[in-house]
Write a protein that holds these residues in place. Structure first.
Motif, PDB file in Angstrom:
ATOM      1  N   ALA A  81       0.893  -1.233   0.035  1.00 22.49           N
ATOM      2  CA  ALA A  81       0.277   0.304  -0.428  1.00 22.49           C
ATOM      3  C   ALA A  81       0.699   1.644   0.265  1.00 22.49           C
ATOM      4  CB  ALA A  81      -1.153  -0.466   0.946  1.00 22.49           C
ATOM      5  N   GLU A  82       1.630   1.548   0.891  1.00 20.17           N
ATOM      6  CA  GLU A  82       2.710   2.352   1.130  1.00 20.17           C
ATOM      7  C   GLU A  82       3.230   2.889  -0.497  1.00 20.17           C
ATOM      8  OE1 GLU A  82       5.934   4.544   3.467  1.00 20.17           O
ATOM      9  OE2 GLU A  82       5.706   2.148   4.706  1.00 20.17           O
ATOM     10  N   PRO A  83       4.524   1.686  -0.856  1.00 19.54           N
ATOM     11  CA  PRO A  83       4.898   1.993  -2.076  1.00 19.54           C
ATOM     12  C   PRO A  83       4.253   2.704  -3.217  1.00 19.54           C
ATOM     13  CG  PRO A  83       5.789   0.053  -1.072  1.00 19.54           C
ATOM     14  CD  PRO A  83       4.479   0.463   0.063  1.00 19.54           C
ATOM     15  N   LEU A  84       2.242   2.266  -3.359  1.00 19.93           N
ATOM     16  CA  LEU A  84       1.330   3.078  -4.146  1.00 19.93           C
ATOM     17  C   LEU A  84       1.571   3.744  -3.901  1.00 19.93           C
ATOM     18  CD1 LEU A  84      -0.109   1.399  -6.623  1.00 19.93           C
ATOM     19  CD2 LEU A  84      -1.174   0.770  -4.983  1.00 19.93           C
ATOM     20  N   SER A  85       0.806   4.541  -2.971  1.00 19.64           N
ATOM     21  CA  SER A  85       0.648   5.704  -2.559  1.00 19.64           C
ATOM     22  C   SER A  85       1.302   6.296  -3.095  1.00 19.64           C
ATOM     23  CB  SER A  85       0.064   5.219  -1.608  1.00 19.64           C
ATOM     24  OG  SER A  85       1.174   5.757  -0.104  1.00 19.64           O
ATOM     25  N   LEU A  86       2.590   6.155  -2.572  1.00 16.76           N
ATOM     26  CA  LEU A  86       3.918   7.024  -3.807  1.00 16.76           C
ATOM     27  C   LEU A  86       4.373   6.627  -5.257  1.00 16.76           C
ATOM     28  CD1 LEU A  86       5.932   6.446  -0.536  1.00 16.76           C
ATOM     29  CD2 LEU A  86       4.418   8.075   0.178  1.00 16.76           C
ATOM     30  N   GLY A  87       4.033   5.987  -5.415  1.00 22.47           N
ATOM     31  CA  GLY A  87       3.815   5.862  -6.790  1.00 22.47           C
ATOM     32  C   GLY A  87       5.688   5.312  -7.106  1.00 22.47           C
ATOM     33  N   LYS A  88       5.806   4.721  -6.003  1.00 21.87           N
ATOM     34  CA  LYS A  88       7.082   4.154  -6.857  1.00 21.87           C
ATOM     35  C   LYS A  88       6.941   2.414  -7.387  1.00 21.87           C
ATOM     36  CE  LYS A  88       9.326   5.143  -2.361  1.00 21.87           C
ATOM     37  NZ  LYS A  88       9.709   4.828  -0.833  1.00 21.87           N
ATOM     38  N   GLU A  99      -6.167  -0.378   2.171  1.00 20.99           N
ATOM     39  CA  GLU A  99      -6.197   0.900   1.138  1.00 20.99           C
ATOM     40  C   GLU A  99      -7.450   1.287   0.962  1.00 20.99           C
ATOM     41  OE1 GLU A  99      -2.896  -2.597   0.221  1.00 20.99           O
ATOM     42  OE2 GLU A  99      -5.514  -2.681   1.465  1.00 20.99           O
ATOM     43  N   LEU A 100      -8.767   0.853   1.832  1.00 24.92           N
ATOM     44  CA  LEU A 100     -10.064   1.532   1.676  1.00 24.92           C
ATOM     45  C   LEU A 100      -9.982   2.561   2.952  1.00 24.92           C
ATOM     46  CD1 LEU A 100     -12.579  -1.571   1.729  1.00 24.92           C
ATOM     47  CD2 LEU A 100     -11.772   0.449   0.071  1.00 24.92           C
ATOM     48  N   LYS A 108      -3.510   8.327  -3.057  1.00 25.41           N
ATOM     49  CA  LYS A 108      -3.233   8.249  -3.741  1.00 25.41           C
ATOM     50  C   LYS A 108      -3.475   6.830  -4.504  1.00 25.41           C
ATOM     51  CE  LYS A 108      -1.073  12.716  -4.355  1.00 25.41           C
ATOM     52  NZ  LYS A 108       0.114  13.642  -5.264  1.00 25.41           N
ATOM     53  N   LEU A 109      -4.443   6.677  -3.896  1.00 21.62           N
ATOM     54  CA  LEU A 109      -5.084   5.120  -4.589  1.00 21.62           C
ATOM     55  C   LEU A 109      -6.228   4.982  -5.580  1.00 21.62           C
ATOM     56  CD1 LEU A 109      -4.573   3.343  -0.537  1.00 21.62           C
ATOM     57  CD2 LEU A 109      -2.500   3.409  -2.748  1.00 21.62           C
ATOM     58  N   THR A 110      -6.415   4.291  -6.143  1.00 19.81           N
ATOM     59  CA  THR A 110      -7.842   4.084  -6.535  1.00 19.81           C
ATOM     60  C   THR A 110      -8.035   2.611  -6.948  1.00 19.81           C
ATOM     61  OG1 THR A 110      -7.171   6.327  -8.107  1.00 19.81           O
ATOM     62  CG2 THR A 110      -9.043   4.858  -8.990  1.00 19.81           C
ATOM     63  N   PHE A 111      -9.077   2.191  -6.530  1.00 20.49           N
ATOM     64  CA  PHE A 111      -9.470   0.703  -7.120  1.00 20.49           C
ATOM     65  C   PHE A 111     -10.095   0.866  -8.614  1.00 20.49           C
ATOM     66  CE2 PHE A 111      -9.567   0.973  -2.084  1.00 20.49           C
ATOM     67  CZ  PHE A 111      -9.550  -0.446  -1.429  1.00 20.49           C
ATOM     68  N   PHE A 112     -10.052  -0.554  -8.904  1.00 13.28           N
ATOM     69  CA  PHE A 112     -10.613  -0.743 -10.682  1.00 13.28           C
ATOM     70  C   PHE A 112     -10.900  -1.842 -10.776  1.00 13.28           C
ATOM     71  CE2 PHE A 112      -5.595  -1.279 -10.677  1.00 13.28           C
ATOM     72  CZ  PHE A 112      -5.809  -2.159 -11.739  1.00 13.28           C
ATOM     73  N   ALA A 113     -10.269  -3.072 -10.231  1.00 14.34           N
ATOM     74  CA  ALA A 113     -10.704  -4.319 -10.115  1.00 14.34           C
ATOM     75  C   ALA A 113     -10.578  -5.441  -9.407  1.00 14.34           C
ATOM     76  CB  ALA A 113      -9.855  -4.738 -11.827  1.00 14.34           C
ATOM     77  N   GLY A 114     -10.504  -6.518  -9.630  1.00 14.76           N
ATOM     78  CA  GLY A 114     -10.693  -7.687  -8.111  1.00 14.76           C
ATOM     79  C   GLY A 114      -9.853  -8.479  -8.253  1.00 14.76           C
ATOM     80  N   TYR A 230      -2.201   3.678  -8.294  1.00 12.05           N
ATOM     81  CA  TYR A 230      -1.639   4.985  -8.043  1.00 12.05           C
ATOM     82  C   TYR A 230      -2.457   6.204  -9.275  1.00 12.05           C
ATOM     83  CZ  TYR A 230       1.557   8.984  -7.307  1.00 12.05           C
ATOM     84  OH  TYR A 230       2.141  10.737  -7.058  1.00 12.05           O
ATOM     85  N   THR A 231      -2.802   6.922  -8.554  1.00 10.63           N
ATOM     86  CA  THR A 231      -4.209   7.482  -8.760  1.00 10.63           C
ATOM     87  C   THR A 231      -3.486   8.412 -10.034  1.00 10.63           C
ATOM     88  OG1 THR A 231      -5.758   7.523  -6.514  1.00 10.63           O
ATOM     89  CG2 THR A 231      -5.853   9.307  -8.718  1.00 10.63           C
ATOM     90  N   PRO A 232      -2.850   9.380 -10.037  1.00  6.65           N
ATOM     91  CA  PRO A 232      -2.277  10.128 -11.499  1.00  6.65           C
ATOM     92  C   PRO A 232      -1.155   9.558 -11.896  1.00  6.65           C
ATOM     93  CG  PRO A 232      -0.934  10.817  -9.095  1.00  6.65           C
ATOM     94  CD  PRO A 232      -1.074   9.801  -9.113  1.00  6.65           C
ATOM     95  N   HIS A 233      -1.257   8.003 -11.963  1.00 11.57           N
ATOM     96  CA  HIS A 233      -1.019   7.429 -12.848  1.00 11.57           C
ATOM     97  C   HIS A 233      -2.084   6.520 -14.069  1.00 11.57           C
ATOM     98  CE1 HIS A 233       0.973   3.937 -15.114  1.00 11.57           C
ATOM     99  NE2 HIS A 233       1.780   5.191 -15.499  1.00 11.57           N
ATOM    100  N   PHE A 234      -3.006   6.523 -12.913  1.00 14.58           N
ATOM    101  CA  PHE A 234      -4.009   6.064 -13.183  1.00 14.58           C
ATOM    102  C   PHE A 234      -5.034   6.945 -14.614  1.00 14.58           C
ATOM    103  CE2 PHE A 234      -8.876   4.580 -12.847  1.00 14.58           C
ATOM    104  CZ  PHE A 234      -8.213   3.285 -13.037  1.00 14.58           C
ATOM    105  N   LYS A 235      -4.912   7.977 -13.900  1.00 14.46           N
ATOM    106  CA  LYS A 235      -5.880   9.569 -14.367  1.00 14.46           C
ATOM    107  C   LYS A 235      -4.767   9.041 -15.699  1.00 14.46           C
ATOM    108  CE  LYS A 235      -7.873  11.580 -11.049  1.00 14.46           C
ATOM    109  NZ  LYS A 235      -8.186  12.704  -9.666  1.00 14.46           N
TER     110      LYS A 235
END
Length: 370
Positions: A81-88, A99-100, A108-114, A230-235
């Protein structure tokens, strides 16, 4: 004789030209193949859990490349979770509870699939197993768990809503550091019950414990690991994630409909034998009723979110509502494209029915997806 020599020289020239043409064509094809890779994802995974079958099959079978995607997958211990939220890293395919909480708190986390449902057992020392198989005997008992993990929240949900017990008064939870610590604590009888991932059942039994139930005995098809970005990358790279999900949908068909081939594929991907794959992935009696599906299942995750609010892990008055960091459109668009690509495949049409029934609590669902 002279004529034969001319014909021979001409044939040689034609042969050389043919070889050159084939070489040029091959070089062109190789160049084209390289240019077809348009997207890339750096993925992270939790080390101790069995990797996602859909990601593994898609990787092994070339489905990512089919949609122009290359991936790198790295193990990140017990914390993705932490590396993801930091964009690593760009995305993960494990995790949900931490993550919730982080998403609700503007990380900066976005759920998109299961990824997964079920997959957690309840263990007890063999001396107390028969008594504790009846949940009416859980009053006053202590449960060992990993704080803010799916099993921790699900057990608190079961205790509160199904057994009518108040956490901290009628039933107690002891937070331990890692999975092995839970199995060892069961063996020492310093806890009465503990949450057990299938990968740690042997350790449980080695410490005098046994499995007495599965989480799904109380919460059928309970939501577990999801896929997050990672939300910025996702968008900024939506098409990349569509390629990622489309490949997994193809892999999911293999996983469900071609079990024999998938067992071989996963054994190779995991570096294990067929028996390991059967135990950890396919056999519900041995893998704590673990199931897999790339569908985001917003409805199920919303239930977890609401439970976290109720338990005080998320401040319902100040936190971001779930739809602000949960996207179902990428999965929906991916599945629509797969259905268009394979119009005669009923499997994919059935996945759309599943999508409708498990995501219809998302805001404006009927307007956008029906």
């Amino acid at each position: 004789m002279k004529k034969s020599l001319v014909v021979s020289k001409l044939s040689s020239k034609i042969a050389v030209m043919a070889i050159l043409s084939m070489s040029i064509l091959a070089a062109s094809c190789n160049s084209k193949k390289k240019s077809e890779i348009k997207y890339h994802l750096n993925l992270g995974r939790t080390t101790f859990l069995t990797p996602s079958p859909t990601v593994s099959i898609a990787n092994q079978e070339g489905y990512f490349e089919k949609y122009g995607l290359s991936v790198d997958i790295q193990s990140l211990g017990d914390n993705t979770a932490e590396p993801l939220s930091l964009g690593k890293i760009d995305a993960v395919f494990q995790g949900v509870i931490q993550e919730l909480v982080m998403g609700a708190n503007n990380e900066k986390l976005t759920f998109f699939a299961g990824t997964q449902s079920g997959g957690v057992a309840i263990g007890a020392h063999k001396d107390n197993a028969e008594l504790l198989k009846n949940p009416e005997n859980w009053r006053g008992k202590t449960i060992g768990s990993l704080l803010l993990r799916t099993s921790d929240i699900c057990m608190k949900d079961i205790a509160t809503h199904q057994l009518g017990l108040k956490v901290g008064k009628d039933i107690f939870f002891k937070s331990l550091d890692d999975n092995p610590s839970i199995q060892i604590a069961i063996g020492k009888k310093s806890i009465d019950l503990g949450m057990v991932n299938p990968e740690f059942v042997e350790l449980l039994e080695a410490n005098g414990g046994v499995v007495i139930a599965n989480i799904t005995d109380y919460l059928p098809d309970n939501v577990c690991c999801r896929q997050l970005a990672y939300t910025p990358h996702f968008k900024e790279n939506r098409e990349t994630y569509i390629a990622f999900v489309k490949a997994q949908i193809l892999a999911y068909r293999d996983f469900k409909l071609d079990r024999e081939k998938s067992i071989k594929t996963l054994a190779k991907a995991y570096g294990q034998d067929d028996d390991y794959v059967i135990r950890m992935v396919y056999d519900p009696k041995l893998n704590a009723d673990r199931g897999y599906n790339p569908d985001p299942n917003y409805n199920g995750v919303l239930g977890l979110y609401n439970t976290l609010v109720e338990l005080g892990h998320i401040d319902g008055n100040n936190a971001r509502p779930l739809p602000e960091f949960f996207d179902i459109s990428v999965y929906a668009d991916s599945l629509r494209e797969i259905i268009a690509e394979y119009p005669d495949e009923e499997f994919y049409k059935n996945l759309w029915d599943y999508f409708v029934s498990h995501n219809n609590e998302y805001p404006d669902f009927a307007k956008n997806y029906l």
